[in-house]
Motif scaffolding. Structure first.
Motif, short mmCIF file in Angstrom:
data_model
loop_
_atom_site.label_atom_id
_atom_site.label_comp_id
_atom_site.label_asym_id
_atom_site.label_seq_id
_atom_site.Cartn_x
_atom_site.Cartn_y
_atom_site.Cartn_z
N ARG A 183 -11.34 38.83 2.27
CA ARG A 183 -9.93 38.51 2.09
C ARG A 183 -9.68 37.92 0.72
NH1 ARG A 183 -7.06 34.83 6.17
NH2 ARG A 183 -5.48 35.16 4.57
N LYS A 226 -3.45 38.00 5.43
CA LYS A 226 -4.19 38.03 6.69
C LYS A 226 -4.24 39.45 7.26
CE LYS A 226 -4.44 35.66 11.16
NZ LYS A 226 -3.77 34.67 12.05
N SER A 227 -5.37 39.79 7.83
CA SER A 227 -5.68 41.08 8.47
C SER A 227 -5.88 42.20 7.45
CB SER A 227 -4.59 41.50 9.47
OG SER A 227 -3.47 42.04 8.82
#
Length: 270
Positions: free
Chosen positions: A185, A135-136
């Motif tokens: 992602r 994530k991120s």
């Protein structure tokens, strides 16, 4: 992010004549990865690296334009591989025995800037390759090869069916992986000739090898952007030793411009 990735994707080149310094450098959090190198002379001196001393016409006629040193790649690997920057003076003594004494020579080197933290994934022909980041963080493709390399792949052993071990690679693999996976992602793609075309003779087993890194949405340092040396191509033969060229990075183009806009919009909304 977009600026960092565009620097990672570029193919850099530099050249130096005998008696000059060659200087290679890469952006923060990346290191030099030597791709190829040449030391010698294959064009007349009036086209590249002219002599510093006056020559008569008779001397120029005898100039050796089929001169190369086989140790140039290993020397560049020893001096610069896996470093952030390197610089040294070019002369024939660095490369061992001089194959053409009396002929002025030059060094050409091509390199990329490899992220310090990167991942490598391989998929055999007709298998699915999956890439993902936490994530991120998003995917940034460093290199992609679809085909058969000389060394083969441990994950996809070569089965000898009477076909010679020939190296063959797709010319569009990197561009396709950038288009399919940059800024995401996660992504997946089949290592198939349907996706990449067939760069090899029929019957040759192929594999897809992708090197990538997971990059944050926001840069972690504010150091100034480092301008590349010479990119993409070796210096034009008509240039003098003090000239340089600036070319567009390979495989960036409109995809990176679009990605930059998307990330800017995301940051604004957040």
């Amino acid at each position: 992010f977009a600026g960092y990735i565009s620097q990672v994707l570029k193919n850099y080149s530099d050249h130096a004549c005998d008696g000059e310094y060659v200087s290679l450098r890469c952006p923060h959090r990346t290191t030099i990865s030597i791709q190829s190198s040449f030391y010698g002379r294959i064009v007349p001196s009036h086209q590249l690296c002219p002599s510093r001393y006056p020559h008569s016409y008779a001397t120029l006629i005898k100039e050796d334009v089929a001169c190369s040193v086989g140790t140039s790649l290993q020397k560049m690997l020893d001096e610069c591989q896996d470093r952030r920057s390197c610089q040294f003076l070019v002369n024939s003594r660095l490369f061992g025995t001089d194959p053409c004494p009396g002929t002025g020579k030059y060094l050409l080197v091509w390199y990329k800037c490899r992220p310090n933290e990167y991942k490598s994934k391989v998929a055999c022909e007709d298998d699915k390759l999956r890439l993902s980041c936490k994530k991120s963080m998003v995917i940034a493709i460093y290199s992609a090869i679809f085909g058969r390399t000389q060394g083969g792949s441990l994950e996809c052993p070569y089965q000898n069916l009477g076909m010679p071990m020939i190296e063959c690679q797709s010319a569009t693999a990197l561009q396709l992986m950038i288009k399919r996976c940059h800024g995401k992602r996660s992504c997946s793609i089949y290592a198939s000739t349907y996706e990449f075309g067939d760069p090899c003779y029929p019957g040759i087993q192929k594999h897809l090898n992708v090197i990538y890194t997971c990059a944050s949405f926001y840069p972690v340092d504010n150091s100034p952007v480092l301008l590349p040396v010479d990119e993409t191509e070796p210096p034009a033969l008509g240039l003098s030793s003090s000239s340089s060229s600036s070319m567009e990075p390979v495989g960036v183009g409109t995809e990176m411009a679009l990605l930059s806009n998307i990330l800017a919009a995301y940051a604004f909304i957040t």
